[in-house]
Design a protein around this motif. Structure first.
Motif, PDB file in Angstrom:
ATOM      1  N   LYS A   1       1.034  -1.274  -0.077  1.00  0.00           N
ATOM      2  CA  LYS A   1      -0.057  -0.100   0.051  1.00  0.00           C
ATOM      3  C   LYS A   1       0.909   1.308   0.002  1.00  0.00           C
ATOM      4  O   LYS A   1       0.702   2.180  -0.710  1.00  0.00           O
ATOM      5  N   GLY A   2       2.062   1.263   0.813  1.00  0.00           N
ATOM      6  CA  GLY A   2       2.722   2.588   0.985  1.00  0.00           C
ATOM      7  C   GLY A   2       3.263   2.943  -0.354  1.00  0.00           C
ATOM      8  O   GLY A   2       3.360   4.134  -1.036  1.00  0.00           O
ATOM      9  N   VAL A   3       4.061   1.946  -0.985  1.00  0.00           N
ATOM     10  CA  VAL A   3       4.798   1.949  -2.266  1.00  0.00           C
ATOM     11  C   VAL A   3       3.863   2.347  -3.378  1.00  0.00           C
ATOM     12  O   VAL A   3       4.005   3.083  -4.227  1.00  0.00           O
ATOM     13  N   SER A   4       2.550   1.658  -3.409  1.00  0.00           N
ATOM     14  CA  SER A   4       1.621   2.065  -4.298  1.00  0.00           C
ATOM     15  C   SER A   4       1.221   3.444  -4.472  1.00  0.00           C
ATOM     16  O   SER A   4       0.943   3.982  -5.356  1.00  0.00           O
ATOM     17  N   ILE A   5       0.818   4.190  -3.144  1.00  0.00           N
ATOM     18  CA  ILE A   5       0.613   5.331  -2.969  1.00  0.00           C
ATOM     19  C   ILE A   5       1.487   6.242  -3.354  1.00  0.00           C
ATOM     20  O   ILE A   5       1.277   7.410  -4.152  1.00  0.00           O
ATOM     21  N   LYS A   6       2.817   5.987  -2.907  1.00  0.00           N
ATOM     22  CA  LYS A   6       3.819   6.775  -3.202  1.00  0.00           C
ATOM     23  C   LYS A   6       3.985   7.047  -4.780  1.00  0.00           C
ATOM     24  O   LYS A   6       4.214   8.065  -5.273  1.00  0.00           O
ATOM     25  N   TYR A   7       4.075   5.976  -5.408  1.00  0.00           N
ATOM     26  CA  TYR A   7       4.215   5.960  -6.635  1.00  0.00           C
ATOM     27  C   TYR A   7       3.290   6.210  -7.440  1.00  0.00           C
ATOM     28  O   TYR A   7       3.222   6.755  -8.765  1.00  0.00           O
ATOM     29  N   GLY A   8       1.884   5.965  -7.168  1.00  0.00           N
ATOM     30  CA  GLY A   8       0.766   6.513  -7.723  1.00  0.00           C
ATOM     31  C   GLY A   8       0.748   8.036  -7.843  1.00  0.00           C
ATOM     32  O   GLY A   8       0.289   8.690  -8.898  1.00  0.00           O
ATOM     33  N   VAL A   9       1.115   8.849  -6.593  1.00  0.00           N
ATOM     34  CA  VAL A   9       1.153  10.079  -6.790  1.00  0.00           C
ATOM     35  C   VAL A   9       2.148  10.701  -7.770  1.00  0.00           C
ATOM     36  O   VAL A   9       2.003  11.494  -8.536  1.00  0.00           O
ATOM     37  N   ILE A  10       3.631   9.994  -7.877  1.00  0.00           N
ATOM     38  CA  ILE A  10       4.480  10.147  -8.903  1.00  0.00           C
ATOM     39  C   ILE A  10       3.877  10.157 -10.318  1.00  0.00           C
ATOM     40  O   ILE A  10       4.007  10.766 -11.283  1.00  0.00           O
ATOM     41  N   SER A  11       3.002   8.835 -10.553  1.00  0.00           N
ATOM     42  CA  SER A  11       2.617   8.889 -11.672  1.00  0.00           C
ATOM     43  C   SER A  11       1.682   9.800 -12.185  1.00  0.00           C
ATOM     44  O   SER A  11       1.540  10.226 -13.215  1.00  0.00           O
ATOM     45  N   ALA A  12       0.907  10.322 -10.945  1.00  0.00           N
ATOM     46  CA  ALA A  12      -0.219  11.354 -11.415  1.00  0.00           C
ATOM     47  C   ALA A  12       0.486  12.642 -11.746  1.00  0.00           C
ATOM     48  O   ALA A  12       0.061  13.424 -12.915  1.00  0.00           O
ATOM     49  N   LEU A  13       1.522  13.265 -11.081  1.00  0.00           N
ATOM     50  CA  LEU A  13       2.347  14.213 -11.131  1.00  0.00           C
ATOM     51  C   LEU A  13       2.831  14.221 -12.603  1.00  0.00           C
ATOM     52  O   LEU A  13       2.891  15.160 -13.170  1.00  0.00           O
ATOM     53  N   VAL A  14       3.554  13.172 -12.892  1.00  0.00           N
ATOM     54  CA  VAL A  14       4.088  13.029 -14.445  1.00  0.00           C
ATOM     55  C   VAL A  14       2.876  13.008 -15.459  1.00  0.00           C
ATOM     56  O   VAL A  14       3.176  13.661 -16.358  1.00  0.00           O
ATOM     57  N   GLY A  15       1.942  12.211 -15.209  1.00  0.00           N
ATOM     58  CA  GLY A  15       0.924  12.450 -16.140  1.00  0.00           C
ATOM     59  C   GLY A  15       0.290  13.873 -16.230  1.00  0.00           C
ATOM     60  O   GLY A  15      -0.096  14.446 -17.138  1.00  0.00           O
TER      61      GLY A  15
END
Length: 173
Positions: free
Chosen positions: A10-24
């Motif tokens: 969950k922690g890694v997913s949320i961190k990288y999900g936010v990174i993915s959103a910012l890149v997108g």
């Protein structure tokens, strides 16, 4: 007592999900500013970004954990990451279209009409195609389809990437 890994799916997913959103979001704004927001081919490049981010999330999970990651954990990371990333990106797009640049949808519609004209469609065919397209191109539809398809494509990418990056713990095999 052994030290427990301080990393969770969950922690890694949320961190990288936010990174993915910012890149997108940055990529989306860049495409819009360049007048290429309706260019589907350039839009698919976002899948490459997602694939790289899923890969990096898997590597961080392994590095900061016990060095292992099961296929199930990798699939969970990729899918949840994609849900978080597409959710944030879609909410941004909804706000962008509603508040920041309401003319965005008009530009997309004009690009669609030009594409239909290039294909040699008649005015009646274009009108019919645009009626159908209107159902799927409003801000709310963009929000819902963005989350759904972002998560779906992320899941598909995670299926593939997890098979490559998994590293099973031999103690549990």
């Amino acid at each position: 007592m052994e030290d427990q890994p301080n990393v969770t799916v969950k922690g890694v997913s949320i961190k990288y999900g936010v990174i993915s959103a910012l890149v997108g979001i940055i990529y989306f704004i860049g495409l819009d500013l360049a007048g290429q927001a309706g260019n589907q081919k350039l839009g698919y490049i976002g899948l490459i970004f997602t694939a790289v981010i899923i890969y990096l999330a898997h590597k961080e999970f392994q590095k900061n954990g016990d060095g292992y990651m099961s296929y199930k954990q990798g699939l969970g990371i990729g899918t949840l990451l994609s849900l978080v990333g597409s959710g944030i990106s879609s909410l941004f797009t909804f706000a962008y279209v509603q508040l920041i640049n309401p003319a965005f949808l008009d530009v997309i519609r004009e690009q669609q009409i030009m594409e239909f004209e290039k294909r040699g469609m008649s005015d009646a065919e274009i009108d019919q195609a645009m009626k159908i397209a209107e159902m799927f191109s409003g801000p709310t539809a963009m929000l819902l389809f963005g989350i759904f398809f972002g998560t779906l494509f992320g899941f598909i990418l995670a299926l593939i990437i997890s098979a490559i990056t998994k590293k099973n713990n031999p103690e549990f095999s």
